[in-house]
Design a protein around this motif. Structure first.
Motif, PDB file in Angstrom:
ATOM      1  N   VAL A  46      56.944  30.338 -28.117  1.00 12.35           N
ATOM      2  CA  VAL A  46      56.218  31.345 -27.346  1.00 12.35           C
ATOM      3  C   VAL A  46      55.803  30.757 -25.998  1.00 12.35           C
ATOM      4  O   VAL A  46      55.207  29.677 -25.933  1.00 12.35           O
ATOM      5  CB  VAL A  46      54.968  31.834 -28.099  1.00 12.35           C
ATOM      6  N   ALA A  47      56.117  31.465 -24.929  1.00 11.53           N
ATOM      7  CA  ALA A  47      55.727  31.012 -23.595  1.00 11.53           C
ATOM      8  C   ALA A  47      54.215  31.110 -23.433  1.00 11.53           C
ATOM      9  O   ALA A  47      53.571  31.986 -24.032  1.00 11.53           O
ATOM     10  CB  ALA A  47      56.418  31.872 -22.536  1.00 11.53           C
ATOM     11  N   PRO A  48      53.598  30.218 -22.643  1.00  7.84           N
ATOM     12  CA  PRO A  48      52.155  30.327 -22.388  1.00  7.84           C
ATOM     13  C   PRO A  48      51.814  31.702 -21.841  1.00  7.84           C
ATOM     14  O   PRO A  48      52.478  32.213 -20.932  1.00  7.84           O
ATOM     15  CB  PRO A  48      51.910  29.223 -21.352  1.00  7.84           C
ATOM     16  N   GLY A  49      50.782  32.310 -22.429  1.00  9.65           N
ATOM     17  CA  GLY A  49      50.406  33.656 -22.033  1.00  9.65           C
ATOM     18  C   GLY A  49      51.155  34.745 -22.794  1.00  9.65           C
ATOM     19  O   GLY A  49      50.954  35.933 -22.529  1.00  9.65           O
ATOM     20  N   GLY A  50      51.979  34.335 -23.744  1.00 16.78           N
ATOM     21  CA  GLY A  50      52.729  35.283 -24.544  1.00 16.78           C
ATOM     22  C   GLY A  50      52.049  35.574 -25.877  1.00 16.78           C
ATOM     23  O   GLY A  50      50.896  35.189 -26.100  1.00 16.78           O
ATOM     24  N   ALA A 107      51.682  22.746 -33.895  1.00 19.46           N
ATOM     25  CA  ALA A 107      52.535  23.043 -32.744  1.00 19.46           C
ATOM     26  C   ALA A 107      51.860  22.674 -31.423  1.00 19.46           C
ATOM     27  O   ALA A 107      52.472  22.783 -30.361  1.00 19.46           O
ATOM     28  CB  ALA A 107      52.885  24.532 -32.727  1.00 19.46           C
ATOM     29  N   ARG A 108      50.590  22.261 -31.503  1.00 22.82           N
ATOM     30  CA  ARG A 108      49.801  21.903 -30.334  1.00 22.82           C
ATOM     31  C   ARG A 108      49.689  23.076 -29.372  1.00 22.82           C
ATOM     32  O   ARG A 108      49.836  22.941 -28.158  1.00 22.82           O
ATOM     33  CB  ARG A 108      50.399  20.677 -29.636  1.00 22.82           C
ATOM     34  N   ARG A 109      49.413  24.235 -29.958  1.00 20.90           N
ATOM     35  CA  ARG A 109      49.210  25.444 -29.166  1.00 20.90           C
ATOM     36  C   ARG A 109      47.833  26.013 -29.485  1.00 20.90           C
ATOM     37  O   ARG A 109      47.367  25.961 -30.627  1.00 20.90           O
ATOM     38  CB  ARG A 109      50.272  26.505 -29.483  1.00 20.90           C
ATOM     39  N   SER A 110      47.210  26.576 -28.464  1.00 20.67           N
ATOM     40  CA  SER A 110      45.930  27.254 -28.650  1.00 20.67           C
ATOM     41  C   SER A 110      46.194  28.747 -28.792  1.00 20.67           C
ATOM     42  O   SER A 110      46.939  29.337 -27.987  1.00 20.67           O
ATOM     43  CB  SER A 110      45.019  26.998 -27.441  1.00 20.67           C
TER      44      SER A 110
END
Length: 389
Positions: free
Chosen positions: A322-326, A353-356
């Motif tokens: 997923v792209a940032p802001g997606g 996944a080291r995503r917020s």
């Protein structure tokens, strides 16, 4: 009529509105007790709890259809039950000719599923009790709806647990070819005799519509795409491009045909591939929106831990794309996996996944798949929309 007497202290759930009675909750069976036969269920103190049907071969030994003293072996009984189911849908869903008319326990008819695709009905008789009443059910459906055809998709594994054969049968009319059905104004070609379940998954109708505010101008990845419902909605709502992935070559062909049917094929492509392999091979690719409508990884409670690992892995890999802001739209149709546990798995997947991520919305099944509050098993579909940073 055969009488089932429950063990003392084992009637609380049934009194609370749950229709199931397990074999270990029964004290005595007074009568023949043949598979599918009607039974009167009473508590240990002799109080009548309802009428249902019995199957000594099944862990769920009895299922209640009514709390009243009435016969469940007439077309009139099913006609009344179907009229009530349709009245609910008119109130909750409006006037739709593609929808689920009967959702088992949610409509007080455990073991029966009826999906409507225009003038063709696709039904599932999942239990010995409903299978034994197929003539009464068919008669009631014909009187109420006058369908062109009624197809019984009795090819599900659940019937084997009831001691029933798996088969596709024609209950009324002539065998239909592909049927065209509309969901949110999008046309789908439905194979009622050979597609999955009854031909199409209808429980995501309202969730697919939610894509309208999420996908415009972006690239969308639809994982476990089957007949392309999510993909076609994304394209119709303005996605720049959509990629659908499913392991079934037949499903991919069906999705591509549905895209052509709606003139959406220039912006849709479908890939026949294992979703886990696809995610590994496309690490580094970014999509504005990823839809993850996983199959039921948890078929029974004994598979809970194994299934949780599957959900964790596939959501972690999806988040990586997923792209940032997606957005990630992720679903589970395993009723053994509750919302809190699924949300915990998503949090773990995001950490790995080291995503917020932020939870935008928690959704469930469409209104034509009603939830019976006393029967948590009817509340099976989870759909979470997450903003990914």
């Amino acid at each position: 009529m055969t009488r089932l007497t429950l063990r003392r202290g084992h009637d609380r759930r049934v009194r609370g509105g749950h229709p199931w009675i397990f074999s270990n909750e029964i004290e005595t069976v007074d009568g023949p007790g043949e598979a599918g036969s009607a039974v009167e269920v009473v508590a240990a103190d002799g109080q009548r709890l309802g009428t249902g049907y019995y199957n000594p071969r099944s862990l769920i030994a009895a299922r209640l259809l009514t709390r009243r003293a009435e016969s469940i072996d007439t077309p009139a009984f099913f006609l009344t039950a179907l009229q009530q189911a349709m009245a609910y849908r008119r109130a909750a869903c409006g006037d739709l000719d593609t929808l689920r008319l009967v959702h088992g326990e949610g409509d007080g008819l455990p073991g029966l599923v009826v999906d409507r695709y225009g003038d063709v009905l696709s039904v599932q008789l999942l239990t010995a009790g409903m299978d034994a009443r197929r003539e009464a059910i068919t008669a009631a459906l014909r009187e109420l709806l006058a369908p062109r055809a009624i197809v019984a998709r009795n090819d599900t594994a659940m019937r084997e647990l009831e001691g029933l054969p798996r088969q596709v049968e024609l209950l009324h009319g002539e065998a239909p070819g592909p049927v065209t059905a509309a969901i949110n104004g999008i046309a789908f070609s439905v194979d009622v005799t050979g597609g999955q379940k009854t031909g199409l998954f209808l429980d995501q109708r309202e969730n697919c519509r939610r894509l309208g505010g999420l996908v415009r101008g972006g690239e969308v990845l639809d994982l476990f795409s089957y007949a392309g419902a999510w993909s076609l909605h994304a394209a119709a709502y303005g996605a720049a491009g959509v990629t659908g992935v499913d392991v079934s070559a037949a499903a991919v062909a069906q999705a591509a045909a549905n895209a052509r049917l709606n003139g959406l094929d220039p912006r849709c492509r479908f890939v026949a591939a294992d979703v886990f392999d696809f995610l590994r091979e496309h690490r580094g690719r970014r999509y504005h929106t990823v839809v993850l409508d996983s199959p039921a990884f948890i078929k029974s409670r004994k598979h809970l831990e194994e299934g949780k690992k599957g959900y964790l892995t596939v959501n972690r890999r999806a988040l990586e794309l997923v792209a940032p802001g997606g957005c990630l739209v992720t679903c589970s149709c395993s009723h053994h996996l509750d919302r809190a546990t699924f949300l915990t798995l998503i949090a773990q997947a995001a950490q790995q996944a080291r995503r917020s991520v932020k939870l935008v919305e928690m959704r469930g099944q469409a209104a034509d798949h009603p939830v019976l509050p006393a029967c948590p098993e009817t509340d099976y579909l989870k759909c979470f929309i997450l903003y990914v940073e």
